[in-house]
Design a protein around this motif. Structure first.
Motif, PDB file in Angstrom:
ATOM      1  N   ASP A 217     -15.530  27.925 -54.301  1.00 20.37           N
ATOM      2  CA  ASP A 217     -15.527  28.068 -53.317  1.00 20.37           C
ATOM      3  C   ASP A 217     -14.929  29.466 -53.695  1.00 20.37           C
ATOM      4  O   ASP A 217     -15.246  30.761 -52.565  1.00 20.37           O
ATOM      5  N   ALA A 218     -14.107  29.961 -53.964  1.00 19.99           N
ATOM      6  CA  ALA A 218     -13.458  31.403 -54.133  1.00 19.99           C
ATOM      7  C   ALA A 218     -14.935  32.413 -54.695  1.00 19.99           C
ATOM      8  O   ALA A 218     -14.604  33.522 -53.794  1.00 19.99           O
ATOM      9  N   ALA A 219     -15.686  31.326 -55.521  1.00 20.66           N
ATOM     10  CA  ALA A 219     -16.860  32.773 -55.861  1.00 20.66           C
ATOM     11  C   ALA A 219     -17.305  32.738 -54.884  1.00 20.66           C
ATOM     12  O   ALA A 219     -18.097  34.388 -54.403  1.00 20.66           O
ATOM     13  N   PHE A 220     -17.854  31.591 -53.932  1.00 22.59           N
ATOM     14  CA  PHE A 220     -18.502  32.061 -53.302  1.00 22.59           C
ATOM     15  C   PHE A 220     -18.494  32.250 -52.192  1.00 22.59           C
ATOM     16  O   PHE A 220     -19.052  33.665 -51.076  1.00 22.59           O
ATOM     17  N   ALA A 221     -16.577  32.361 -51.855  1.00 25.40           N
ATOM     18  CA  ALA A 221     -16.077  33.314 -50.295  1.00 25.40           C
ATOM     19  C   ALA A 221     -16.197  34.683 -50.806  1.00 25.40           C
ATOM     20  O   ALA A 221     -16.457  35.852 -49.879  1.00 25.40           O
ATOM     21  N   ALA A 276     -32.608  28.106 -56.186  1.00 25.15           N
ATOM     22  CA  ALA A 276     -31.396  28.038 -56.222  1.00 25.15           C
ATOM     23  C   ALA A 276     -30.665  26.526 -57.075  1.00 25.15           C
ATOM     24  O   ALA A 276     -30.470  26.224 -57.376  1.00 25.15           O
ATOM     25  N   LYS A 277     -31.634  25.278 -56.917  1.00 25.66           N
ATOM     26  CA  LYS A 277     -32.050  23.851 -57.492  1.00 25.66           C
ATOM     27  C   LYS A 277     -32.562  24.680 -58.725  1.00 25.66           C
ATOM     28  O   LYS A 277     -31.369  23.301 -59.751  1.00 25.66           O
ATOM     29  N   SER A 278     -33.136  25.064 -59.182  1.00 23.50           N
ATOM     30  CA  SER A 278     -33.726  24.882 -60.090  1.00 23.50           C
ATOM     31  C   SER A 278     -32.598  25.069 -61.202  1.00 23.50           C
ATOM     32  O   SER A 278     -31.938  26.134 -62.416  1.00 23.50           O
ATOM     33  N   LEU A 279     -31.587  26.612 -60.370  1.00 22.34           N
ATOM     34  CA  LEU A 279     -30.326  27.395 -61.426  1.00 22.34           C
ATOM     35  C   LEU A 279     -28.864  26.603 -60.787  1.00 22.34           C
ATOM     36  O   LEU A 279     -28.049  26.804 -61.284  1.00 22.34           O
ATOM     37  N   GLY A 280     -29.574  25.152 -61.102  1.00 27.84           N
ATOM     38  CA  GLY A 280     -28.076  24.342 -60.912  1.00 27.84           C
ATOM     39  C   GLY A 280     -27.128  24.659 -60.184  1.00 27.84           C
ATOM     40  O   GLY A 280     -26.103  24.367 -60.312  1.00 27.84           O
ATOM     41  N   VAL A 281     -27.380  25.448 -58.769  1.00 27.24           N
ATOM     42  CA  VAL A 281     -26.885  25.115 -57.713  1.00 27.24           C
ATOM     43  C   VAL A 281     -26.594  23.769 -56.631  1.00 27.24           C
ATOM     44  O   VAL A 281     -27.248  23.043 -56.170  1.00 27.24           O
ATOM     45  N   LYS A 284     -25.376  21.450 -51.755  1.00 32.52           N
ATOM     46  CA  LYS A 284     -24.643  21.475 -50.456  1.00 32.52           C
ATOM     47  C   LYS A 284     -23.683  22.843 -50.613  1.00 32.52           C
ATOM     48  O   LYS A 284     -23.834  23.929 -49.461  1.00 32.52           O
ATOM     49  N   ARG A 285     -24.517  24.586 -51.883  1.00 31.86           N
ATOM     50  CA  ARG A 285     -24.202  25.732 -51.561  1.00 31.86           C
ATOM     51  C   ARG A 285     -25.504  26.452 -51.481  1.00 31.86           C
ATOM     52  O   ARG A 285     -25.238  27.199 -51.430  1.00 31.86           O
ATOM     53  N   VAL A 290     -28.822  30.840 -52.007  1.00 30.58           N
ATOM     54  CA  VAL A 290     -29.288  31.812 -50.376  1.00 30.58           C
ATOM     55  C   VAL A 290     -29.659  33.390 -50.511  1.00 30.58           C
ATOM     56  O   VAL A 290     -30.280  34.136 -50.475  1.00 30.58           O
ATOM     57  N   ARG A 291     -28.328  32.727 -48.939  1.00 30.70           N
ATOM     58  CA  ARG A 291     -27.953  33.849 -48.215  1.00 30.70           C
ATOM     59  C   ARG A 291     -27.504  34.705 -49.445  1.00 30.70           C
ATOM     60  O   ARG A 291     -27.570  36.092 -49.050  1.00 30.70           O
TER      61      ARG A 291
END
Length: 341
Positions: A217-221, A276-281, A284-285, A290-291
């Motif tokens: 959460d901290a990284a994405f925020a 994103a999926k291929s990079l293991g994201v 739900k994120r 992608v944004r």
């Protein structure tokens, strides 16, 4: 020199006496750091910054390239060989290390940590071609290796683990060795002195809604420019007892994943969500990832990584509280993301 996967652990336990430099790289930054520490400990067992151990960042070498030769050639005042570590390296230092490896001043062991590097990476090529240097890849643990790491940690603590619990842990951990070890330590603390093996219920109680989510959460925020969510995630991580350095490491890994994603997009990587999926994201994120791929450039990501690396060094080596250093670094990144939106 290159190492085969089966040679790595033995090499780290007993490296050749003539070894002068090692590049430890890959997408699993927890494993990169763990292996770098293991190699450094063969010469400086306590790993405290002393006359025999100096920690540098890629940003510091970028500002002062001559420092690499100076530190490698410096005489030890305590006997034995010195260790020089360099964190967050990339191809911007490829030429510098190619020149260094052709001259090899002094006798220090230089250990370089880097993220994922392509096969044609100039930094990676320099180490693979040098006879007294080695390139050590660090990829996410496969299920068998991950199960071995988990089982070993639990057994070393004096506990046993049920097969169902081991399978659950294997399926829910493993993207980063540092995070995996932190979660297993939390599980062992939860179990305490209670008799009997670790069960599936124990594992689900600690891992299912774990603080790994707070770190993510901290990284994405931060990289999404959401200052309010960043403050909330940092507060939740602090309440959960998470190490500020662990927060920085997870955020570094997120930045490196973004950097790799942008590179693949620029080379015709296809649909961003599939990327994103291929990079293991985590699914739900994926939309947020992608944004952020569209929000950041490779140059700005490298600057963000420098901020995070310097923050880790400051958290370890200055008197400033580590949580304050971490919060400041992530806030700087969040503000940069807001400007770019």
């Amino acid at each position: 020199m290159k190492l085969k996967p089966g040679e790595i652990e033995g090499f780290l336990r007993k490296p050749p006496a003539a070894l002068r430099a090692a590049l430890i790289f890959g997408p699993d930054q927890g494993l990169v750091h763990e292996r770098a520490k293991a190699l450094a400990a063969t010469l400086v067992p306590d790993l405290d910054p002393t006359f025999n151990l100096v920690n540098l960042s890629a940003a510091q070498l970028g500002d002062d390239p001559a420092r690499l030769n100076d530190e490698a050639a410096a005489m030890s005042l305590m006997g034995g060989r010195r260790v020089v570590t360099v964190s967050n390296a990339g191809d911007r230092l490829g030429k510098l290390f190619a020149e260094f490896l052709s001259e090899l001043p002094g006798d220090a062991l230089v250990i370089v940590e880097a993220g994922e590097l392509a096969g044609r990476s100039s930094l990676r090529s320099a180490f693979e071609a040098a006879p007294l240097a080695v390139a050590v890849p660090c990829y996410a643990d496969d299920p068998h290796a991950l199960a071995g790491v988990i089982r070993s940690m639990i057994q070393e603590s004096g506990h046993k683990v049920d097969d169902d619990a081991l399978a659950f842990l294997r399926d829910n951990l493993g993207s980063d060795r540092l995070v995996t070890r932190g979660e297993i330590n939390k599980l062992l603390l939860y179990k305490g002195d209670e008799a009997g093996p670790i069960t599936l219920q124990d594992a689900e109680a600690c891992i299912g809604d774990s603080s790994v989510g707070n770190l993510d959460d901290a990284a994405f925020a931060a990289f999404g420019g959401d200052i309010a969510k960043l403050a909330e995630a940092l507060a939740q991580s602090e309440m959960a007892g998470e190490s500020p350095v662990a927060i920085l490491r997870v955020t570094q890994k997120h930045a490196q994943r973004l950097h790799l994603g942008i590179a693949r997009m620029n080379s015709g990587g296809g649909d961003p969500k599939f990327l994103a999926k291929s990079l293991g994201v985590f699914w739900k994120r994926e939309d947020a990832f992608v944004r952020q791929l569209k929000l950041w450039s490779p140059e700005r990501l490298m600057r963000a990584l420098e901020i995070l690396t310097d923050a880790e060094l400051n958290a370890k080596s200055t008197g400033i509280p580590a949580d304050a250093v971490t919060g400041d670094a992530l806030l700087r990144i969040a503000r940069a993301a807001r400007v770019a939106r």
